[in-house]
Design a protein around this motif. Structure first.
Motif, PDB file in Angstrom:
ATOM      1  N   TRP A   1      43.465  37.098  31.392  1.00  0.00           N
ATOM      2  CA  TRP A   1      44.156  37.760  32.499  1.00  0.00           C
ATOM      3  C   TRP A   1      43.189  38.588  33.308  1.00  0.00           C
ATOM      4  CZ3 TRP A   1      49.378  37.007  33.501  1.00  0.00           C
ATOM      5  CH2 TRP A   1      50.038  36.187  32.558  1.00  0.00           C
ATOM      6  N   MET A   2      43.417  38.646  34.586  1.00  0.00           N
ATOM      7  CA  MET A   2      42.586  39.450  35.483  1.00  0.00           C
ATOM      8  C   MET A   2      43.455  40.428  36.256  1.00  0.00           C
ATOM      9  SD  MET A   2      40.076  36.740  37.345  1.00  0.00           S
ATOM     10  CE  MET A   2      38.627  36.068  36.523  1.00  0.00           C
ATOM     11  N   ASN A   3      42.928  41.637  36.440  1.00  0.00           N
ATOM     12  CA  ASN A   3      43.493  42.515  37.460  1.00  0.00           C
ATOM     13  C   ASN A   3      42.583  42.443  38.694  1.00  0.00           C
ATOM     14  OD1 ASN A   3      41.285  43.977  36.721  1.00  0.00           O
ATOM     15  ND2 ASN A   3      42.393  45.825  36.111  1.00  0.00           N
ATOM     16  N   ARG A   4      42.893  43.212  39.677  1.00  0.00           N
ATOM     17  CA  ARG A   4      42.135  43.161  40.935  1.00  0.00           C
ATOM     18  C   ARG A   4      40.649  43.453  40.717  1.00  0.00           C
ATOM     19  NH1 ARG A   4      43.806  43.998  46.542  1.00  0.00           N
ATOM     20  NH2 ARG A   4      42.033  44.827  47.696  1.00  0.00           N
ATOM     21  N   GLU A   5      40.385  44.464  39.911  1.00  0.00           N
ATOM     22  CA  GLU A   5      38.994  44.840  39.664  1.00  0.00           C
ATOM     23  C   GLU A   5      38.236  43.723  38.941  1.00  0.00           C
ATOM     24  OE1 GLU A   5      38.555  48.287  37.167  1.00  0.00           O
ATOM     25  OE2 GLU A   5      36.401  48.441  37.534  1.00  0.00           O
ATOM     26  N   ALA A   6      38.900  43.089  37.982  1.00  0.00           N
ATOM     27  CA  ALA A   6      38.260  42.005  37.219  1.00  0.00           C
ATOM     28  C   ALA A   6      37.896  40.834  38.135  1.00  0.00           C
ATOM     29  CB  ALA A   6      39.187  41.533  36.097  1.00  0.00           C
ATOM     30  N   LEU A   7      38.802  40.486  39.024  1.00  0.00           N
ATOM     31  CA  LEU A   7      38.514  39.375  39.931  1.00  0.00           C
ATOM     32  C   LEU A   7      37.419  39.760  40.931  1.00  0.00           C
ATOM     33  CD1 LEU A   7      39.023  36.524  40.896  1.00  0.00           C
ATOM     34  CD2 LEU A   7      41.006  37.344  42.188  1.00  0.00           C
ATOM     35  N   ALA A   8      37.476  40.982  41.423  1.00  0.00           N
ATOM     36  CA  ALA A   8      36.439  41.445  42.352  1.00  0.00           C
ATOM     37  C   ALA A   8      35.062  41.407  41.692  1.00  0.00           C
ATOM     38  CB  ALA A   8      36.766  42.857  42.833  1.00  0.00           C
TER      39      ALA A   8
ATOM     40  N   MET B   1      33.344  46.575  54.084  1.00  0.00           N
ATOM     41  CA  MET B   1      33.630  45.194  53.678  1.00  0.00           C
ATOM     42  C   MET B   1      35.134  45.021  53.436  1.00  0.00           C
ATOM     43  SD  MET B   1      32.132  43.063  50.420  1.00  0.00           S
ATOM     44  CE  MET B   1      32.874  41.472  50.008  1.00  0.00           C
ATOM     45  N   THR B   2      35.633  43.935  53.911  1.00  0.00           N
ATOM     46  CA  THR B   2      37.058  43.656  53.757  1.00  0.00           C
ATOM     47  C   THR B   2      37.365  42.969  52.427  1.00  0.00           C
ATOM     48  OG1 THR B   2      38.877  42.374  54.673  1.00  0.00           O
ATOM     49  CG2 THR B   2      36.693  41.535  55.063  1.00  0.00           C
ATOM     50  N   HIS B   3      38.545  43.225  51.932  1.00  0.00           N
ATOM     51  CA  HIS B   3      38.955  42.564  50.700  1.00  0.00           C
ATOM     52  C   HIS B   3      40.257  41.797  50.892  1.00  0.00           C
ATOM     53  CE1 HIS B   3      35.725  44.027  48.263  1.00  0.00           C
ATOM     54  NE2 HIS B   3      35.942  45.256  48.677  1.00  0.00           N
ATOM     55  N   ASP B   4      40.401  41.286  52.073  1.00  0.00           N
ATOM     56  CA  ASP B   4      41.560  40.457  52.386  1.00  0.00           C
ATOM     57  C   ASP B   4      41.853  39.415  51.311  1.00  0.00           C
ATOM     58  OD1 ASP B   4      42.075  41.685  54.717  1.00  0.00           O
ATOM     59  OD2 ASP B   4      41.471  40.026  56.031  1.00  0.00           O
ATOM     60  N   TRP B   5      40.797  38.774  50.837  1.00  0.00           N
ATOM     61  CA  TRP B   5      41.003  37.680  49.874  1.00  0.00           C
ATOM     62  C   TRP B   5      41.645  38.190  48.588  1.00  0.00           C
ATOM     63  CZ3 TRP B   5      38.524  37.222  45.090  1.00  0.00           C
ATOM     64  CH2 TRP B   5      37.489  38.133  44.843  1.00  0.00           C
ATOM     65  N   LEU B   6      41.379  39.443  48.224  1.00  0.00           N
ATOM     66  CA  LEU B   6      42.023  40.006  47.027  1.00  0.00           C
ATOM     67  C   LEU B   6      43.493  40.315  47.288  1.00  0.00           C
ATOM     68  CD1 LEU B   6      39.155  42.322  45.799  1.00  0.00           C
ATOM     69  CD2 LEU B   6      40.145  40.420  44.501  1.00  0.00           C
ATOM     70  N   ASP B   7      43.808  40.640  48.548  1.00  0.00           N
ATOM     71  CA  ASP B   7      45.205  40.899  48.907  1.00  0.00           C
ATOM     72  C   ASP B   7      46.037  39.621  48.929  1.00  0.00           C
ATOM     73  OD1 ASP B   7      44.604  43.584  49.240  1.00  0.00           O
ATOM     74  OD2 ASP B   7      44.114  43.334  51.360  1.00  0.00           O
ATOM     75  N   ARG B   8      45.367  38.483  49.046  1.00  0.00           N
ATOM     76  CA  ARG B   8      46.091  37.218  49.070  1.00  0.00           C
ATOM     77  C   ARG B   8      46.635  36.807  47.700  1.00  0.00           C
ATOM     78  NH1 ARG B   8      44.926  34.309  53.822  1.00  0.00           N
ATOM     79  NH2 ARG B   8      44.565  35.922  55.390  1.00  0.00           N
ATOM     80  N   VAL B   9      46.071  37.388  46.666  1.00  0.00           N
ATOM     81  CA  VAL B   9      46.511  37.046  45.310  1.00  0.00           C
ATOM     82  C   VAL B   9      47.881  37.661  45.056  1.00  0.00           C
ATOM     83  CG1 VAL B   9      45.965  37.191  42.847  1.00  0.00           C
ATOM     84  CG2 VAL B   9      44.111  37.024  44.531  1.00  0.00           C
ATOM     85  N   ARG B  10      48.788  36.890  44.476  1.00  0.00           N
ATOM     86  CA  ARG B  10      50.104  37.422  44.128  1.00  0.00           C
ATOM     87  C   ARG B  10      50.064  37.973  42.704  1.00  0.00           C
ATOM     88  NH1 ARG B  10      54.418  33.058  45.036  1.00  0.00           N
ATOM     89  NH2 ARG B  10      55.617  34.564  43.833  1.00  0.00           N
ATOM     90  N   TRP B  11      49.614  39.207  42.591  1.00  0.00           N
ATOM     91  CA  TRP B  11      49.548  39.888  41.299  1.00  0.00           C
ATOM     92  C   TRP B  11      50.961  40.060  40.741  1.00  0.00           C
ATOM     93  CZ3 TRP B  11      44.530  40.033  40.234  1.00  0.00           C
ATOM     94  CH2 TRP B  11      43.630  40.082  41.293  1.00  0.00           C
ATOM     95  N   ASN B  12      51.089  39.963  39.439  1.00  0.00           N
ATOM     96  CA  ASN B  12      52.429  40.164  38.853  1.00  0.00           C
ATOM     97  C   ASN B  12      52.765  41.664  38.799  1.00  0.00           C
ATOM     98  OD1 ASN B  12      51.284  41.301  36.546  1.00  0.00           O
ATOM     99  ND2 ASN B  12      51.680  39.529  35.235  1.00  0.00           N
ATOM    100  N   LEU B  13      53.895  42.000  38.208  1.00  0.00           N
ATOM    101  CA  LEU B  13      54.344  43.399  38.219  1.00  0.00           C
ATOM    102  C   LEU B  13      53.377  44.321  37.483  1.00  0.00           C
ATOM    103  CD1 LEU B  13      58.185  42.890  37.690  1.00  0.00           C
ATOM    104  CD2 LEU B  13      56.979  43.448  39.825  1.00  0.00           C
ATOM    105  N   ASP B  14      52.587  43.742  36.568  1.00  0.00           N
ATOM    106  CA  ASP B  14      51.565  44.529  35.875  1.00  0.00           C
ATOM    107  C   ASP B  14      50.229  44.514  36.620  1.00  0.00           C
ATOM    108  OD1 ASP B  14      53.281  45.144  33.735  1.00  0.00           O
ATOM    109  OD2 ASP B  14      52.869  43.207  32.802  1.00  0.00           O
ATOM    110  N   GLY B  15      50.208  43.866  37.791  1.00  0.00           N
ATOM    111  CA  GLY B  15      48.965  43.802  38.558  1.00  0.00           C
ATOM    112  C   GLY B  15      47.980  42.765  38.036  1.00  0.00           C
TER     113      GLY B  15
END
Lengths: 129, 129
Positions: free
Chosen positions: A34-41, A1-15
């Motif tokens: 606040w969310m990190n990548r895992e939280a949004l996923a 499964m692709t996670h392109d949509w998560l790569d589109r997010v501009r995470w800040n320096l803390d992710g």
């Protein structure tokens, strides 16, 4: 499964990105967390809001202790891809750890912040203090 | 004049807080931007939203170029004092630099972001491209 949509997010320096939760029924703004990548996923996968707790430095399923889960109806992102907006059903009608409906309960009036919304439930009752 | 209320804000290490703007009439969430102390002070003083532009590193009166000013009806702060919520009248009905009503126009559907709100006005027209 692709996670392109998560790569589109501009995470800040803390992710992280800020994520606003808005009650679907009333459109009241409940929380900013606040969310990190895992939280949004996990939010997208489970349709329950997950955040990154900066103070505890851990992933956090909203309502995991209180039962005040946020069921997610819709996930939005802004033009710059650095902020998230959730449309949620707030279980229990309480989003704030102070026992209020929402966190934005302080209003600026005549040069001072005033708490203008009632505590609906004692936090000690919510968290078994 | 005292500025105690500005000292109550928990500014981050860059001296900023996230500020959400919500349209008063429709309760739609328009924007998430950032404020420093001066931006919040000017917002309160003038009842027009001011932000700190992180990309341009300058104070920014919302609508200064486009005319799409945000007239502020109410300023709120959250429980942790590290997020601001503005209730505003969005002049011109356009908050986003893309010419849309609001910045949160991308919706997550089936693993991809989709622009689901129309461009109301060509940005070139707005900004005199």
């Amino acid at each position: 499964m692709t996670h392109d949509w998560l790569d589109r997010v501009r995470w800040n320096l803390d992710g992280l990105v800020p994520a606003v939760a808005q009650e679907a029924a009333t459109l009241r703004v409940l929380t900013l967390a606040w969310m990190n990548r895992e939280a949004l996923a996990k939010t997208a996968k489970t349709n329950e809001a997950h955040y990154w707790s900066r103070s505890r430095a851990k992933l956090w399923r909203k309502g995991e202790r209180s039962g005040h889960v946020q069921r997610v109806r819709e996930i939005r992102m802004d033009c710059d891809s650095d902020a998230i907006l959730l449309l949620v059903d707030q279980v229990g009608g309480i989003a704030c750890h102070t026992g209020r409906e929402r966190c934005f309960y302080k209003r600026l009036d005549e040069g001072a912040w005033h708490a203008v919304e009632p505590v609906l439930k004692d936090p000690d009752t919510i968290y078994g203090g």
